[in-house]
Design a protein around this motif. Structure first.
Motif, mmCIF file in Angstrom:
data_model
loop_
_atom_site.group_PDB
_atom_site.id
_atom_site.type_symbol
_atom_site.label_atom_id
_atom_site.label_comp_id
_atom_site.label_asym_id
_atom_site.label_seq_id
_atom_site.Cartn_x
_atom_site.Cartn_y
_atom_site.Cartn_z
ATOM 1 N N HIS A 133 79.856 68.372 -53.259
ATOM 2 C CA HIS A 133 81.044 68.310 -52.383
ATOM 3 C C HIS A 133 81.660 69.696 -52.204
ATOM 4 N N GLU A 134 81.317 70.630 -53.103
ATOM 5 C CA GLU A 134 81.917 71.954 -53.020
ATOM 6 C C GLU A 134 81.250 72.830 -51.980
ATOM 7 N N THR A 135 80.334 72.252 -51.233
ATOM 8 C CA THR A 135 79.587 73.094 -50.336
ATOM 9 C C THR A 135 80.039 72.917 -48.885
ATOM 10 N N ASN A 136 79.445 73.670 -47.988
ATOM 11 C CA ASN A 136 79.847 73.579 -46.585
ATOM 12 C C ASN A 136 78.672 73.125 -45.725
ATOM 13 N N LYS A 137 78.960 73.003 -44.466
ATOM 14 C CA LYS A 137 77.971 72.470 -43.538
ATOM 15 C C LYS A 137 76.683 73.292 -43.538
ATOM 16 N N GLU A 138 76.868 74.616 -43.596
ATOM 17 C CA GLU A 138 75.712 75.493 -43.536
ATOM 18 C C GLU A 138 74.736 75.211 -44.690
ATOM 19 N N VAL A 139 75.285 75.108 -45.893
ATOM 20 C CA VAL A 139 74.434 74.890 -47.057
ATOM 21 C C VAL A 139 73.794 73.497 -47.005
ATOM 22 N N LEU A 140 74.543 72.533 -46.535
ATOM 23 C CA LEU A 140 73.975 71.185 -46.381
ATOM 24 C C LEU A 140 72.795 71.222 -45.404
ATOM 25 N N GLU A 141 72.948 72.040 -44.400
ATOM 26 C CA GLU A 141 71.880 72.184 -43.412
ATOM 27 C C GLU A 141 70.631 72.821 -44.050
ATOM 28 N N SER A 154 61.980 65.245 -53.554
ATOM 29 C CA SER A 154 63.095 64.297 -53.506
ATOM 30 C C SER A 154 64.353 65.065 -53.844
ATOM 31 N N LEU A 155 65.332 64.975 -52.970
ATOM 32 C CA LEU A 155 66.610 65.639 -53.204
ATOM 33 C C LEU A 155 67.613 64.597 -53.674
ATOM 34 N N VAL A 156 68.241 64.864 -54.827
ATOM 35 C CA VAL A 156 69.294 63.964 -55.306
ATOM 36 C C VAL A 156 70.584 64.775 -55.384
ATOM 37 N N MET A 157 71.531 64.447 -54.521
ATOM 38 C CA MET A 157 72.798 65.187 -54.501
ATOM 39 C C MET A 157 73.876 64.354 -55.172
ATOM 40 N N ALA A 158 74.738 65.024 -55.945
ATOM 41 C CA ALA A 158 75.861 64.307 -56.549
ATOM 42 C C ALA A 158 77.149 65.035 -56.224
ATOM 43 N N GLY A 159 78.201 64.294 -56.004
ATOM 44 C CA GLY A 159 79.488 64.919 -55.713
ATOM 45 C C GLY A 159 80.610 63.901 -55.656
ATOM 46 N N MET A 160 81.800 64.410 -55.439
ATOM 47 C CA MET A 160 82.972 63.539 -55.330
ATOM 48 C C MET A 160 82.835 62.685 -54.065
ATOM 49 N N PRO A 161 83.602 61.593 -54.016
ATOM 50 C CA PRO A 161 83.464 60.690 -52.867
ATOM 51 C C PRO A 161 83.631 61.346 -51.497
ATOM 52 N N VAL A 162 84.407 62.447 -51.403
ATOM 53 C CA VAL A 162 84.555 63.093 -50.083
ATOM 54 C C VAL A 162 83.220 63.591 -49.544
ATOM 55 N N LEU A 163 82.271 63.815 -50.432
ATOM 56 C CA LEU A 163 80.966 64.324 -49.991
ATOM 57 C C LEU A 163 80.352 63.411 -48.938
ATOM 58 N N GLU A 164 80.439 62.119 -49.207
ATOM 59 C CA GLU A 164 79.818 61.174 -48.285
ATOM 60 C C GLU A 164 80.464 61.264 -46.897
ATOM 61 N N ASP A 165 81.793 61.354 -46.866
ATOM 62 C CA ASP A 165 82.494 61.471 -45.580
ATOM 63 C C ASP A 165 82.159 62.781 -44.894
ATOM 64 N N ASN A 166 82.145 63.860 -45.697
ATOM 65 C CA ASN A 166 81.839 65.171 -45.110
ATOM 66 C C ASN A 166 80.469 65.178 -44.453
ATOM 67 N N ILE A 167 79.510 64.613 -45.158
ATOM 68 C CA ILE A 167 78.158 64.610 -44.595
ATOM 69 C C ILE A 167 78.129 63.808 -43.301
ATOM 70 N N LYS A 168 78.806 62.673 -43.343
ATOM 71 C CA LYS A 168 78.816 61.822 -42.142
ATOM 72 C C LYS A 168 79.444 62.571 -40.963
ATOM 73 N N LYS A 169 80.567 63.256 -41.254
ATOM 74 C CA LYS A 169 81.291 63.950 -40.186
ATOM 75 C C LYS A 169 80.550 65.183 -39.683
ATOM 76 N N GLU A 170 80.062 65.965 -40.659
ATOM 77 C CA GLU A 170 79.586 67.297 -40.286
ATOM 78 C C GLU A 170 78.107 67.381 -39.976
ATOM 79 N N LEU A 171 77.332 66.492 -40.572
ATOM 80 C CA LEU A 171 75.893 66.678 -40.449
ATOM 81 C C LEU A 171 75.188 65.331 -40.361
ATOM 82 N N GLU A 172 75.233 64.783 -39.189
ATOM 83 C CA GLU A 172 74.659 63.459 -38.997
ATOM 84 C C GLU A 172 73.174 63.439 -39.313
ATOM 85 N N THR A 173 72.515 64.560 -39.016
ATOM 86 C CA THR A 173 71.071 64.611 -39.264
ATOM 87 C C THR A 173 70.752 64.422 -40.748
#
Ligand SMILES: Nc1ncnc2c1ncn2[C@@H]1O[C@H](COP(=O)(O)OP(=O)(O)OP(=O)(O)O)[C@@H](O)[C@H]1O
Ligand SMILES: [Mg+2]
Length: 365
Positions: A133-141, A154-173
């Motif tokens: 969750h501490e990361t930004n759109k660029e790094v997620l990309e 296999s990528l396993v990401m862990a983070g606070m609940p906002v991570l899920e919302d951030n990914i949905k909002k910022e990086l649909e792919t």
């Protein structure tokens, strides 16, 4: 700070069992979530997401995964933000061939996948990214591109609940690629008991002593089964039992503890660990002597730096200590890639220990 340590001996403890350390062998519960992630890995699915609020056990879960499945695992405690650091996570582990060195070929973000594909040669790699969750759109990309382009990851990401919302909002792919979603909330009552028991037995104590069954009920009620809260509350109860010279922790003592505070615990430096796929028994038998000596030493000591290994083995025949360290460093890297040792890096410091499988080989022989 440690002058209370000796008091724990009255319960037969060699130290306080309720410190906030992360130790995968003390992991309990979350069965459903564990199965979901293990299936994800077994089926070589690409992206899994673990969410949970602070203290729910995300890091513990990832560290447990790291030691419980026979494939190479790369763990980063926090996604690197600069592209060079992101690339270095991989080059630090896999290194460079003589050719790559002569031609000064260094991967960049844009051909990192080619480099990794060449190094892992189709083997399955599990990439565990904590604090995502501490990361930004660029790094997620970057993460998305990488999981698309590495043949077998296999990528396993862990983070606070906002991570899920951030990914949905910022990086649909990336969002669309998540095939396993797991939420860590809290442990059940019997799991809390197991957690406490495991910790107590790990430091040499007996079962749940000095807690009474009723005390455990109350601890569960007060903390909601939230792992970090359980540990902190137990810690306070134990310390107050010691202060008051009590031998048991019962409901009455719990009544005296009203409020629960929530201080933050954070790791300072990013940690990168690598747990390789273990070697076969034959490979182990055929190992050269110097390698065996190093493994033998690690089997007694656990987590050593290359320097400590050089000092301990009193290796001769090197021009300087620096030469010896560099040579041992290279051997350790080889041993790591071949599955004998695991590595942990904090900043520039590297520590090595045996992989769990090799450790059991040493215990048996
Ligand atoms: N399933 C579990 N079994 C045993 N102990 C656990 C479990 N989950 C968490 N703990 C313990 O609770 C504490 C907090 O867990 P952890 O640090 O993994 O939480 P986290 O979700 O990563 O928190 P943060 O978001 O703050 O990083 C640790 O000391 C850990 O050992
Ligand atoms: Mg964590």
């Amino acid at each position: 700070m440690n002058n209370m340590d000796s008091d724990f001996t009255k319960w037969g403890w060699k130290e306080n069992p309720f410190v906030l350390k992360i130790d995968p062998k003390l992991f309990v519960g979350y069965n459903e979530q564990v199965n979901a992630v293990l299936n994800h890995i077994k089926n070589k699915h690409r992206v899994a997401l673990i969410t949970g609020r602070t203290g729910a056990g995300k890091s513990t879960f990832l560290k447990w995964l790291e030691t419980n499945y026979d494939t190479s695992k790369l763990y980063v405690s926090k996604p690197p933000e600069k592209s060079e650091d992101f690339v270095r996570v991989f080059t630090d582990i896999f290194g460079f061939s003589i050719w790559e060195r002569i031609l000064r070929k260094r991967p960049s973000l844009y051909n990192l996948h080619e480099y990794i594909n060449k190094k892992i040669k189709g083997e399955h790699l599990v990439f565990l990214v904590d604090e995502a969750h501490e990361t930004n759109k660029e790094v997620l990309e970057w993460l998305r591109v990488l999981t698309d382009q590495i043949d077998n990851v296999s990528l396993v990401m862990a983070g606070m609940p906002v991570l899920e919302d951030n990914i949905k909002k910022e990086l649909e792919t990336l969002d669309q690629r998540i095939t396993t979603r797991i939420n860590l909330i809290s442990l059940e009552k019997h799991e809390i008991k197991e957690l406490i028991k495991k910790r107590i037995e790990d430091v040499g104590g007996k079962g749940i002593e000095p807690f009474t069954e009723e005390a455990l009920e109350k601890i569960y009620e007060r903390t909601g089964g939230f792992p970090r809260e359980v540990l902190k509350f137990c810690n306070r109860l134990i310390n107050s039992a010691l202060e008051k010279n009590l031998n048991v922790v019962d409901e009455k003592l719990i009544e005296e503890h009203k409020e629960i505070k929530l201080p933050k615990v954070r790791l300072e430096e990013p940690v990168v660990t690598f747990m390789p796929k273990p070697p076969t028994d034959e490979q182990f038998r055929d190992l050269p002597l110097k390698q065996k000596m190093i493994l033998e030493l690690l089997s007694n000591k656990d987590w050593l730096t290359p320097r400590a290994i050089v000092e301990d083995l009193e290796l001769r025949g090197y021009k300087t200590k620096g030469h010896a360290i560099r040579s041992i460093n290279n051997i350790l890297k080889r041993l790591m890639l071949d599955g004998y040792v695991q590595r942990e890096a904090r900043g520039k410091a590297f520590m090595y220990a045996l992989t769990p499988k090799v450790k059991t080989l040493f215990v048996e022989s």
